[in-house]
Every structure is written in structure tokens, then in C-alpha cells.
Scaffold this active site. Sequence first.
Site, PDB file in Angstrom:
ATOM      1  CG  ASP A  50      -2.030   0.927   1.133  1.00 25.54           C
ATOM      2  OD1 ASP A  50      -3.114   0.481   0.708  1.00 25.54           O
ATOM      3  OD2 ASP A  50      -1.839   2.126   1.442  1.00 25.54           O
ATOM      4  CE1 TYR A 140     -10.791  10.975  -8.291  1.00 28.35           C
ATOM      5  CE2 TYR A 140     -12.118  12.333  -9.755  1.00 28.35           C
ATOM      6  CZ  TYR A 140     -11.004  11.549  -9.529  1.00 28.35           C
ATOM      7  OH  TYR A 140     -10.118  11.337 -10.552  1.00 28.35           O
ATOM      8  NE  ARG A 281     -22.517   9.837 -13.667  1.00 26.80           N
ATOM      9  CZ  ARG A 281     -21.439   9.336 -14.268  1.00 26.80           C
ATOM     10  NH1 ARG A 281     -21.275   8.025 -14.348  1.00 26.80           N
ATOM     11  NH2 ARG A 281     -20.544  10.122 -14.816  1.00 26.80           N
ATOM     12  N   GLY A 283     -24.221  15.427 -10.154  1.00 30.67           N
ATOM     13  CA  GLY A 283     -22.860  15.964 -10.246  1.00 30.67           C
ATOM     14  C   GLY A 283     -22.255  15.957 -11.632  1.00 30.67           C
TER      15      GLY A 283
HETATM   16  N1  UDP Z   1     -22.898   8.111 -18.849  1.00 30.82           N
HETATM   17  C1  UDP Z   1     -24.127   7.621 -19.275  1.00 30.82           C
HETATM   18  N2  UDP Z   1     -24.414   6.311 -19.010  1.00 30.82           N
HETATM   19  C2  UDP Z   1     -23.562   5.476 -18.354  1.00 30.82           C
HETATM   20  C3  UDP Z   1     -22.311   5.992 -17.935  1.00 30.82           C
HETATM   21  C4  UDP Z   1     -22.021   7.321 -18.192  1.00 30.82           C
HETATM   22  O1  UDP Z   1     -24.936   8.332 -19.870  1.00 30.82           O
HETATM   23  O2  UDP Z   1     -23.902   4.307 -18.144  1.00 30.82           O
HETATM   24  C5  UDP Z   1     -22.548   9.512 -19.143  1.00 30.82           C
HETATM   25  C6  UDP Z   1     -22.227  10.334 -17.903  1.00 30.82           C
HETATM   26  O3  UDP Z   1     -23.414  10.894 -17.392  1.00 30.82           O
HETATM   27  C7  UDP Z   1     -21.263  11.376 -18.470  1.00 30.82           C
HETATM   28  C8  UDP Z   1     -20.558  10.644 -19.615  1.00 30.82           C
HETATM   29  O4  UDP Z   1     -21.384   9.521 -19.920  1.00 30.82           O
HETATM   30  O5  UDP Z   1     -21.981  12.450 -19.028  1.00 30.82           O
HETATM   31  C9  UDP Z   1     -19.182  10.156 -19.248  1.00 30.82           C
HETATM   32  O6  UDP Z   1     -19.265   9.477 -18.011  1.00 30.82           O
HETATM   33  P1  UDP Z   1     -18.083   8.642 -17.405  1.00 30.82           P
HETATM   34  O7  UDP Z   1     -18.569   8.043 -16.121  1.00 30.82           O
HETATM   35  O8  UDP Z   1     -17.536   7.718 -18.437  1.00 30.82           O
HETATM   36  O9  UDP Z   1     -16.945   9.724 -17.127  1.00 30.82           O
HETATM   37  P2  UDP Z   1     -16.979  11.104 -16.293  1.00 30.82           P
HETATM   38  O10 UDP Z   1     -17.264  12.181 -17.286  1.00 30.82           O
HETATM   39  O11 UDP Z   1     -18.000  10.978 -15.204  1.00 30.82           O
HETATM   40  O12 UDP Z   1     -15.586  11.190 -15.767  1.00 30.82           O
END
Ligand code: UDP
Length: 326
Positions: A50, A140, A281, A283
Site C-alpha cells: 500500500d 473526489y 446522474r 454531479g
Molecule cells: N454516462 C451515461 N451512461 C452510463 C455511464 C455514463 O450516460 O452508463 C454519461 C455520464 O453521465 C457522463 C458521460 O457519460 O456524461 C461520461 O461518463 P463517465 O462516467 O464515463 O466519465 P466522467 O465524465 O464521469 O468522468
Amino acid sequence: MKILVVGGAGYIGSHMVKQLANAGNDVITLDNLSYGYRDAVKYGEFVEGDLGDDKVLDSIFKNGDIDAVMHFAGFIQVGESVVKPAMYYHNNVASTLTLLDAMLRHEVKNFIFSSTAAIFGEPDYTPIDERHNKQPINPYGHTKLMIEQVLDDYDRAYGLRSTCLRYFNAAGADPDGELGERHIPETHLIPLILQAASGRREDIKIFGDDYDTDDGTCVRDYIHINDLCTAHSLALQQMIKNDASARYNLGNGKGFSVKQVIDVARAVSGADFKVTIEPRREGDPAVLVADATLAKQALDWQPEFANLDSIVKTAWDWEVNFLLKQ
Ligand code: UDP
């Protein structure tokens, strides 16, 4: 050079280890295998341990022959960081401080840090350059920004040089087919779409189609993993040459909506699959695109995988030739 890659068994770290080793460097991977895979470390030496463990760190640094450390061992799930912030502050902040302490004890003065577009929070403007306000909207992002601030102070006080690389959306896989993305659980868009294309997943869910974008879905900047790794190698050389710290945003500078990514994945895979619309989703900013001009100029860095098709193609090969066979 002799380089310690912390988190070298993970997605980005394993590609970095391969690139560094192929360029003739001596590489040691330190990884606790909490998310990484032993079989993803195909080059150099491997130490299971770690980054928050002083004894392991002292044993790695004791010969005094490590020139630089690259740190990829961060927890990366935004949603999880909201629910379990302690886990994120312990690993991403406290354990990173332990790593930095060990570097100072052993007089290792070159550090490359995996940072993130999440340090900017909700964009005030786009594309996002290095001067953009830094106001993360989740734990994060806070953890990554805190370490960037620690590194500013450590440079001034201790002469520890650091380069912080703020990734936008890392994507794709090793074009040789040896390595790729293997997150459990998988939360990233491209691998999830490709699971739907290969039949491993029933459908792909679009998180919101009512954003203020052309087609209503979120726009992101996808950058190939090898291009990211190349930027790390160049950044390390430059940091040593200039004896100076630096911060760069890394992306292609082009945005693609979720629907556009789905279309590209359909074309690349030749497969059709079900798409459903879900609520937003939490944020997720509508648009996150990098202005990577500074990195391109200062590092003489040019992404080779400039179009999304070529990025998705490498991820599709990994899905079909590796993941589907697991
Ligand atoms: N996204 C989506 N469906 C999924 C996973 C992600 O519509 O099953 C969308 C998410 O809301 C974001 C984009 O795809 O707008 C990229 O998400 P990801 O989690 O790959 O990367 P992030 O931008 O969060 O780092």
C-alpha cells in the site's frame, strides 16, 4: 531512469508501465491490488503493498536509486466519494502524504500526479484551461485539489518538483491488445456501451437527455490512454530538465455527446443494442472539454488518437479479445 509507478496495476498505470519499460526505463510497480490486476503488470518489478505503508515505501526507496515517482493509485468514483468520503480522504490524501513523506526522507524530488478535470467543478466556461477556477463539487475532486495544493507548498518548502496532469476522459486500450480497462464495478461510458454491443449487458442507459447541449446529452472530451501516457513521459523529462513544477490539462480538445459516442460504438462494433434514457446522474456538468494548448506547446505533445473512432476501436478490440473471453 528508474521510476516507481504507484498504482501500476490499474488502468492508466499499467499502460504507463508498459510505455516506460519500452522506452528503456527501469520500472517498479507498487500496487495493493485493491482495484488493480497482477496480470496487468507485464513489465518491470512488482511489489504488492500500500502507498500508505511506510515500511514498504522505505524498502523500495532504500537503495537511493529511484529518480521519479508517478502516482496513479487514487480512488476515482465520484458517486462513491460522496457516500464514503472518509475512504477517499484516507487513500487519496492521507496515503499520498505518506508517499510524499517517504520521497522526502529518501530525497526523491520528482513526482508526477494523476489529477482530474473534477478539480474545476462546474465549468464557468469551456474549453477549460489551466487558469479556470478550481471549485470541486464532490469529495473526489476535493482530494485531488488538496494534493495539488500540498504539492505547491512542498515545491516551495522542500524543492519537491511535481507535475499535476488533469485528465479529462481517459479512454481506449493498448493497441497491441495486451492491456485495457477492467474496472469492477465499471462505471465509465465507453466500456459500458461496448459491453452492450458485445451482449454482456442488456442495454446502455443515458443519464439525462435534457442538458443544454445540441442533442441534450452530456459532452465529454475522450483522450486515448497511450496519448495520456505519452504526456506523462514528456512531462517527466521536461520537469527534470527545467527543474520546475507544472500543471497541465490533458484532453483532445474536442467534445462528444453521449449519443455521439453511442453512434461511434455502433459503427465500430457493427452491433446494435438497446439504449434507454434515465434521469440525470448527480454531479454531471453538461460539458467538460479541455483546452490542452499549454500541454501541447510546453511539452510538444500531440495526441495521436485524434478521432473518437480510433479510440473506441482499441477499446472494442479489448472487449472482444479479452473481456468477453473471461
Ligand atoms: N454516462 C451515461 N451512461 C452510463 C455511464 C455514463 O450516460 O452508463 C454519461 C455520464 O453521465 C457522463 C458521460 O457519460 O456524461 C461520461 O461518463 P463517465 O462516467 O464515463 O466519465 P466522467 O465524465 O464521469 O468522468
